[in-house]
Design a protein around this motif. Structure first.
Motif, PDB file in Angstrom:
ATOM      1  N   CYS A  82      38.231  46.820  39.018  1.00 41.62           N
ATOM      2  CA  CYS A  82      37.775  45.430  39.096  1.00 41.62           C
ATOM      3  C   CYS A  82      38.771  44.486  38.431  1.00 41.62           C
ATOM      4  O   CYS A  82      38.930  43.344  38.872  1.00 41.62           O
ATOM      5  CB  CYS A  82      36.393  45.288  38.455  1.00 41.62           C
ATOM      6  SG  CYS A  82      35.062  46.075  39.404  1.00 41.62           S
ATOM      7  N   ASP A 125      41.319  43.883  41.024  1.00 41.77           N
ATOM      8  CA  ASP A 125      40.747  43.005  42.056  1.00 41.77           C
ATOM      9  C   ASP A 125      40.727  41.549  41.590  1.00 41.77           C
ATOM     10  O   ASP A 125      41.096  40.631  42.335  1.00 41.77           O
ATOM     11  CB  ASP A 125      39.326  43.445  42.403  1.00 41.77           C
ATOM     12  CG  ASP A 125      39.269  44.789  43.100  1.00 41.77           C
ATOM     13  OD1 ASP A 125      40.302  45.214  43.650  1.00 41.77           O
ATOM     14  OD2 ASP A 125      38.191  45.409  43.083  1.00 41.77           O
ATOM     15  N   TYR A 160      38.827  42.236  45.971  1.00 46.50           N
ATOM     16  CA  TYR A 160      38.307  43.526  46.424  1.00 46.50           C
ATOM     17  C   TYR A 160      38.576  43.734  47.911  1.00 46.50           C
ATOM     18  O   TYR A 160      39.052  44.800  48.324  1.00 46.50           O
ATOM     19  CB  TYR A 160      36.804  43.603  46.145  1.00 46.50           C
ATOM     20  CG  TYR A 160      36.164  44.868  46.677  1.00 46.50           C
ATOM     21  CD1 TYR A 160      36.242  46.054  45.957  1.00 46.50           C
ATOM     22  CD2 TYR A 160      35.493  44.879  47.897  1.00 46.50           C
ATOM     23  CE1 TYR A 160      35.672  47.221  46.448  1.00 46.50           C
ATOM     24  CE2 TYR A 160      34.925  46.033  48.390  1.00 46.50           C
ATOM     25  CZ  TYR A 160      35.015  47.200  47.661  1.00 46.50           C
ATOM     26  OH  TYR A 160      34.459  48.355  48.160  1.00 46.50           O
TER      27      TYR A 160
END
Length: 231
Positions: free
Chosen positions: A146, A149, A56
């Motif tokens: 996500c 990430d 992230y």
């Protein structure tokens, strides 16, 4: 780690109703703390949380891996500590000159399609892979952001040079997901799904090759076609 939950349902088909159950993907709220303070809450699958935090901060252009002193995971809390002298890194520019063949791309798309057990069971995930290293790094998550990430975080932990990597995804590509690839210095992005206009323009501007609708040995190449070799 439990990633699915079972719920009772009424299944309707051909005018008939049958009482049964279905598996549903489990969504988890995860808090990311930065230097001891709450920074962001993300909803995702509950695994690979260290990789999520690492990826992230890199994909959002907030820190380079060398600026991160440590990452601690406690339940649904992930605490990341930046070095005292860390600064926000400058905007990334794609300088890699790597290219791949059409055959490599379609092989990787097939691997991605074969590596999504949670999607097959629930229909509730996106799948993202980074290819070009010793082994493919493939992640499923309820959030496409996500999933990217986590895949990037896995690659960084393995010491893989992302400037030599290819990001392959099942999800549509938007300006926000393309930014994650650019901030990670990934030069080739391919998706089984569709693009948006801003993602195409960003790829053209930043030097990323952008491939869409990559499936069944067919694809559309929107930008920097020289990176994909015929055959």
């Amino acid at each position: 780690m439990m990633v699915m939950e079972k719920f009772g349902i009424w299944k309707v088909a051909d005018g008939r109703r049958v009482q049964t159950s279905d598996q549903v993907i489990r969504e988890t709220a995860v808090t990311i703390n930065l230097n001891g303070r709450k920074y962001r809450r993300l909803n995702c699958l509950g695994g690979h949380l260290e990789e999520l935090a690492l990826g992230y901060f890199l994909t959002e252009g907030l820190a380079d891996p060398s600026d991160i002193a440590s990452i601690e995971v406690a339940g649904r809390q992930v605490s990341i500590y930046r070095s005292a002298d860390a600064k926000k890194p400058p905007a990334k520019k794609i300088t890699s000159r790597i290219g791949i063949s059409e055959g490599q791309l379609f092989d990787w798309v097939e691997q991605l399609n074969d590596s999504c057990p949670l999607f097959r069971d629930t229909g509730g995930t996106h799948v993202v892979g980074i290819f070009g290293g010793k082994r493919p790094l493939i992640v499923e998550d309820i959030s496409r952001h996500c999933a990217i990430d986590k895949a990037v975080g896995l690659a960084v932990k393995e010491g893989f040079d992302l400037s030599q990597g290819v990001l392959v995804t099942s999800c549509r590509q938007t300006a926000s997901t393309m930014s994650k690839a650019v901030n990670s210095c990934i030069p080739i992005v391919a998706t089984i799904s569709a693009p948006t206009s801003l993602s195409v323009k960003q790829a053209q501007r930043r030097g990323v090759i952008f491939v869409q609708f990559a499936r069944a040995n067919q694809c559309n190449i929107f930008a920097n076609v020289w990176r994909i070799l015929q055959g």
